[in-house]
Design a protein around this motif. Structure first.
Motif, PDB file in Angstrom:
ATOM      1  N   ALA A   1      16.375 -40.195   7.408  1.00 19.14           N
ATOM      2  CA  ALA A   1      15.913 -38.824   7.646  1.00 19.14           C
ATOM      3  C   ALA A   1      16.906 -38.071   8.511  1.00 19.14           C
ATOM      4  CB  ALA A   1      14.538 -38.843   8.301  1.00 19.14           C
ATOM      5  N   SER A   2      17.391 -38.714   9.554  1.00 21.49           N
ATOM      6  CA  SER A   2      18.379 -38.065  10.427  1.00 21.49           C
ATOM      7  C   SER A   2      19.658 -37.748   9.660  1.00 21.49           C
ATOM      8  CB  SER A   2      18.701 -38.971  11.619  1.00 21.49           C
ATOM      9  OG  SER A   2      17.555 -39.200  12.411  1.00 21.49           O
ATOM     10  N   LEU A   3      20.096 -38.692   8.821  1.00 23.82           N
ATOM     11  CA  LEU A   3      21.289 -38.478   8.017  1.00 23.82           C
ATOM     12  C   LEU A   3      21.099 -37.316   7.045  1.00 23.82           C
ATOM     13  CD1 LEU A   3      24.135 -39.429   7.250  1.00 23.82           C
ATOM     14  CD2 LEU A   3      23.070 -41.003   5.610  1.00 23.82           C
ATOM     15  N   SER A   4      19.893 -37.188   6.492  1.00 27.56           N
ATOM     16  CA  SER A   4      19.608 -36.094   5.568  1.00 27.56           C
ATOM     17  C   SER A   4      19.691 -34.745   6.270  1.00 27.56           C
ATOM     18  CB  SER A   4      18.215 -36.276   4.954  1.00 27.56           C
ATOM     19  OG  SER A   4      18.140 -37.467   4.205  1.00 27.56           O
ATOM     20  N   HIS A   5      19.142 -34.664   7.486  1.00 26.22           N
ATOM     21  CA  HIS A   5      19.208 -33.418   8.245  1.00 26.22           C
ATOM     22  C   HIS A   5      20.653 -33.087   8.635  1.00 26.22           C
ATOM     23  CE1 HIS A   5      14.957 -32.702   8.462  1.00 26.22           C
ATOM     24  NE2 HIS A   5      14.715 -33.869   9.031  1.00 26.22           N
TER      25      HIS A   5
ATOM     26  N   SER B   1      10.547 -35.332  -1.315  1.00 29.21           N
ATOM     27  CA  SER B   1      11.781 -35.004  -2.041  1.00 29.21           C
ATOM     28  C   SER B   1      12.275 -33.582  -1.767  1.00 29.21           C
ATOM     29  CB  SER B   1      11.552 -35.170  -3.543  1.00 29.21           C
ATOM     30  OG  SER B   1      10.591 -34.231  -4.012  1.00 29.21           O
ATOM     31  N   SER B   2      11.541 -32.804  -0.997  1.00 30.23           N
ATOM     32  CA  SER B   2      11.909 -31.399  -0.791  1.00 30.23           C
ATOM     33  C   SER B   2      13.255 -31.254  -0.075  1.00 30.23           C
ATOM     34  CB  SER B   2      10.813 -30.670   0.001  1.00 30.23           C
ATOM     35  OG  SER B   2      10.626 -31.264   1.272  1.00 30.23           O
ATOM     36  N   LEU B   3      13.509 -32.100   0.914  1.00 29.92           N
ATOM     37  CA  LEU B   3      14.775 -32.013   1.640  1.00 29.92           C
ATOM     38  C   LEU B   3      15.948 -32.396   0.738  1.00 29.92           C
ATOM     39  CD1 LEU B   3      16.348 -31.481   4.206  1.00 29.92           C
ATOM     40  CD2 LEU B   3      15.831 -33.813   4.957  1.00 29.92           C
TER      41      LEU B   3
END
Length: 242
Positions: free
Chosen positions: A209-213, A156-158
């Motif tokens: 994950a890619s979308l979050s970055h 959850s850190s990102l």
């Protein structure tokens, strides 16, 4: 001689292997694998710089100006949580100190910023109690937290970091200026986010994950744009206060 020049020694030591140096500067060939290697190395330095120093300019600016105008406390608290998760994960898994020591420096800077926000808002006692409580919670999590809890925190850190940037962006828009938000800190954070995005797109990750970055990098760019575009508004607001 070129073979023993300081420039070559620096490049071969820190940026590229001897083979890539020969490709670039002897054969004058833009070797794609070598170029990718160098870019990854440079990006790694940017990420490390963001991790180690991004909060320091913000802390120094607060101390220099004696003001926390425009800074979102909730945003900084979310940053503290996001930066704490990797430390708890590392301690729980008995990682060597050198692998996560720079995170402690970042945590100390972020905790100091939170204390200063409360202090300059006339709530020093609450700031002290918050830091003491935070230290106790970190000790308990690092020593006794269940593996499932630590894993959830790490995952959850990102999301917490994205929420932090979004809140500060909304705060800037609502205020019409960026207050005491440090342009240097925002720039380092933006460069670090773009670096993480560059690395993540080369790895095999889930689309989420890619979308979050991507979202994190976009919000960092928005914050940087706000800082650059609102300088005059910030200066005007500061003069009115004075």
């Amino acid at each position: 001689m070129a073979a023993t020049s300081p420039v070559k020694d620096f490049l071969v030591t820190y940026l590229m292997p001897e083979k890539c140096y020969r490709e670039f500067f002897v054969s004058f060939h833009l070797h794609v694998p070598c170029l990718k290697f160098v870019l990854n190395r440079v990006v790694g330095f940017w990420i490390l710089l963001d991790t180690f120093l991004a909060q320091l300019p913000q802390l120094l600016k607060i101390l220099w100006r004696g003001s926390v105008e425009g800074l979102s406390l909730t945003s900084i608290l979310l940053q503290l949580y996001a930066f704490s998760c990797p430390v708890v994960y590392a301690v729980s898994n008995n990682f060597p100190l050198f692998a996560w020591a720079e995170r402690l420096f970042t945590l100390a800077q972020t905790a100091a910023i939170i204390f200063l926000i409360l202090h300059y808002r006339g709530d020093t006692l609450r700031g002290i109690l918050l830091l003491l409580g935070y230290s106790g919670v970190m000790f308990l999590l690092g020593s006794y937290a269940a593996t499932a809890v630590v894993s959830v925190m790490q995952a959850s850190s990102l999301a917490a970091l994205i929420a932090s940037k979004a809140l500060q962006t909304v705060t800037n828009h609502h205020n019409g200026h960026t207050g005491q938000l440090s342009s240097v800190s925002v720039f380092l954070s933006c460069a670090g986010s773009l670096g993480v995005l560059f690395v993540s797109l080369q790895e095999t990750e889930s689309s989420l994950a890619s979308l979050s970055h991507i979202l994190s990098a976009c919000l960092s760019c928005v914050l940087l744009a706000q800082v650059l575009c609102c300088r005059s508004s910030t200066a005007t607001a500061t003069k009115k206060r004075e």
